[in-house]
Write an enzyme that holds these catalytic residues in place. Structure first.
Site, mmCIF file in Angstrom:
data_model
loop_
_atom_site.group_PDB
_atom_site.id
_atom_site.type_symbol
_atom_site.label_atom_id
_atom_site.label_comp_id
_atom_site.label_asym_id
_atom_site.label_seq_id
_atom_site.Cartn_x
_atom_site.Cartn_y
_atom_site.Cartn_z
ATOM 1 N N ALA A 1 0.826 -1.259 -0.014
ATOM 2 C CA ALA A 1 -0.076 -0.040 -0.256
ATOM 3 C C ALA A 1 1.148 1.210 0.187
ATOM 4 C CB ALA A 1 -0.916 0.094 1.160
ATOM 5 N N SER B 1 5.216 6.530 12.327
ATOM 6 C CA SER B 1 4.330 7.798 12.157
ATOM 7 C C SER B 1 4.827 8.686 10.986
ATOM 8 C CB SER B 1 4.022 8.369 13.589
ATOM 9 O OG SER B 1 3.051 9.351 13.359
ATOM 10 N N LYS C 1 3.548 4.275 20.364
ATOM 11 C CA LYS C 1 2.651 4.544 19.055
ATOM 12 C C LYS C 1 1.283 4.872 19.311
ATOM 13 C CE LYS C 1 2.096 5.453 14.834
ATOM 14 N NZ LYS C 1 0.662 5.186 14.523
ATOM 15 N N HIS D 1 1.061 8.051 21.173
ATOM 16 C CA HIS D 1 1.085 8.932 20.175
ATOM 17 C C HIS D 1 -0.299 9.097 19.378
ATOM 18 C CE1 HIS D 1 1.823 9.883 15.879
ATOM 19 N NE2 HIS D 1 2.650 10.586 16.199
ATOM 20 N N ASN D 2 -0.738 8.305 19.090
ATOM 21 C CA ASN D 2 -2.075 8.438 18.134
ATOM 22 C C ASN D 2 -3.031 8.965 19.263
ATOM 23 O OD1 ASN D 2 -0.648 7.294 16.179
ATOM 24 N ND2 ASN D 2 -2.195 5.803 15.614
ATOM 25 N N GLU E 1 -2.376 12.635 19.203
ATOM 26 C CA GLU E 1 -2.879 12.889 18.013
ATOM 27 C C GLU E 1 -4.454 13.333 17.898
ATOM 28 O OE1 GLU E 1 -3.712 10.787 13.804
ATOM 29 O OE2 GLU E 1 -1.226 10.533 14.628
#
Length: 490
Positions: free
Chosen positions: A13, A130, A185, A188-189, A192
């Protein structure tokens, strides 16, 4: 034929393709593989044409092209697809080979996979990546964890392709064992989610409270991006507000107000509840997306549930007052952002204790300084705070952040109060302020709450005039017994 490839990547992808091209740019030979093998040939003929990228049409062929220890990285959908690929890859690997999951996997799943692979003599890394497609191509933030013995074998590649800050420091370092990399992570999200919601609330106040056009707000965000709020998300919000549709009108005004989510924000909130850490702003950000998804219900409710006119006429008509209120909005955004990061670091500290990780909090801030979605100037101050005091219990107690909150507080309170009076929803601004006021309160009304719990359930309570750890029960009605329930869990 002698194997020549340095690493294999499964999943073509956009993120996978761009990361492969990034690795190629840095001199590494990558084997590209995809479940749909026609995509491998298409990638080699188009995006990877003229590079040193090689293709494979089977797992066996892919592994055969790799130098030892073999490094196989997956960028596939989290969950079952990751486990399925691991099952397919394991039979072709030997002791010391490394499997890497670069997707957004749940940290518990990563911890399980580390144990599985290590039981077979293999090494496993679960790493957060990220920065979206642009970050993958030009330099993402990379947060690896898992089998410590694997790190020396991937360190050079990961740090070479990651974003760089502060004169070349890579936004990548070893996070910790088990699921630590994917946990960081995940947080982090969650941050975010909070940052995005805060920006949307600032936008909403300017649009519906001050009647500002997209072009006017573009100018405000452009100005904000030159100061304390300098960040990727402010930058792209600036650009979004300037984008015009084919008819010349702002494109943002034609986008339906229903937000999606992939689950990492939800995972952060669920884990915070399991650990008992109040990441209230991230939770509101997740729930705000849920409320946005109720579009049809909201349209019906808007016809029946009435509130005040949101327009701040007296402020909007006065250039001086308008400018001052926009500055208050900036302060509310800045202060709320500080609270959000403080809560995120509270969660990581609790997780480190619970899961026996030795997290480098300043190092994590450095990893987030560049490449990732939450990259900002702000993170440099977080690194400084933890460099000055690695045992800092809360960012709000750091001298710099304490001073910034003090400077922002008047404007922050004005925005939240004004929005409440005018019926403009600001759940993230509001909950950030509520948390700040709770956290700075030496005494909260939980004494009454504990009395209530003891009254109806004999759950016991502690007393202010007795040592901590002693529990008491009162027969409040005179009809109950003296037997208490189990003590409460904080």
């Amino acid at each position: 034929m002698e194997p020549t490839a340095d690493i294999a990547l499964i999943g073509l992808a956009v993120m996978g393709q761009n990361l492969i091209l990034n690795m190629n740019d840095h001199g590494y030979t990558v084997v590209a593989y995809n479940r749909t093998t026609a995509k491998v040939d298409e990638f080699l003929a188009k995006e990877a044409k003229g590079t040193n990228v090689v293709g494979a049409h089977s797992i066996e062929e892919m592994v055969a092209k790799l130098k030892r220890p073999r490094r196989v990285m997956m960028l596939v959908k989290a969950g079952k697809p990751v486990d399925e690929f691991i099952e397919q890859i394991i039979p072709h690997l030997e002791a010391g080979d490394i499997i890497i999951d670069g997707g957004n996997s749940l940290f518990d799943d990563t911890a399980r996979r580390v144990k599985l692979c290590e039981s077979k003599g293999l090494l496993y890394i679960g790493t957060g990546v990220s920065g979206g497609e642009e970050g993958a191509r030009r330099g993402p933030s990379i947060m690896p964890g898992g089998s410590p013995a694997a790190w020396p074998h991937v360190k050079e590649i990961f740090q070479a392709v990651s974003a760089k800050v502060d004169g070349g420091a890579p936004c990548c370092d070893w996070v910790g064992e088990g699921g630590a990399g994917h946990y960081v992570k995940m947080v982090h999200n969650g941050i975010e989610y909070g940052d995005m919601q805060l920006i949307c609330e600032a936008y909403n106040i300017m649009k519906n409270g001050l009647g500002m056009s997209a072009d006017e707000m573009h100018e405000v965000f452009a100005d904000w991006n030159k100061g304390d709020l300098d960040s990727y998300l402010i930058e792209i919000s600036r650009d979004i507000l300037a984008k015009k549709d084919e008819d010349g009108s702002p494109l943002v005004d034609k986008i339906l107000d229903t937000a999606g989510q992939k689950g990492t924000g939800k995972w952060t909130v669920i884990n915070s509840q399991e650990l008992g850490i109040p990441i209230t702003l991230m939770a509101e950000a997740v729930y705000s997306r849920c409320v946005s998804a109720l579009k049809d219900e909201r349209v019906k409710a808007a016809r029946k549930l009435k509130g005040p006119n949101p327009m701040l006429h007296s402020i909007a008509k006065s250039p001086e007052k308008k400018k001052a209120f926009i500055e208050d909005i900036r302060l509310a955004l800045y202060a709320s952002k500080i609270v959000s990061y403080a809560q995120g670091y509270m969660l990581m500290r609790s997780a480190a204790a619970e899961y026996k990780w030795n997290l480098n909090y300043g190092g994590i801030a450095l990893m987030w300084r560049g490449g990732c979605i939450i990259r900002s100037r702000f993170l440099g101050k977080i690194k400084e705070a933890y460099d000055n005091n690695p045992k800092l219990s809360n960012l709000l107690l750091d001298d710099f952040f304490r001073g910034e909150i003090k400077k922002s507080q008047k404007g922050w309170r004005n925005v939240v109060a004004t929005a409440a009076k005018k019926g403009i929803p600001v759940p993230a601004f509001s909950t950030a302020l509520a948390f700040f006021d709770q956290y700075r309160s030496a005494v909260l009304p939980a004494n009454l709450l504990q009395a209530q719990r003891d009254y109806f359930g004999a759950h016991t309570y502690e007393r202010t005039d007795k040592p901590r750890g002693e529990f008491f029960h009162t027969n409040w009605t005179g009809r109950g017994g003296d037997v208490s329930s189990s003590t409460y869990t904080v």
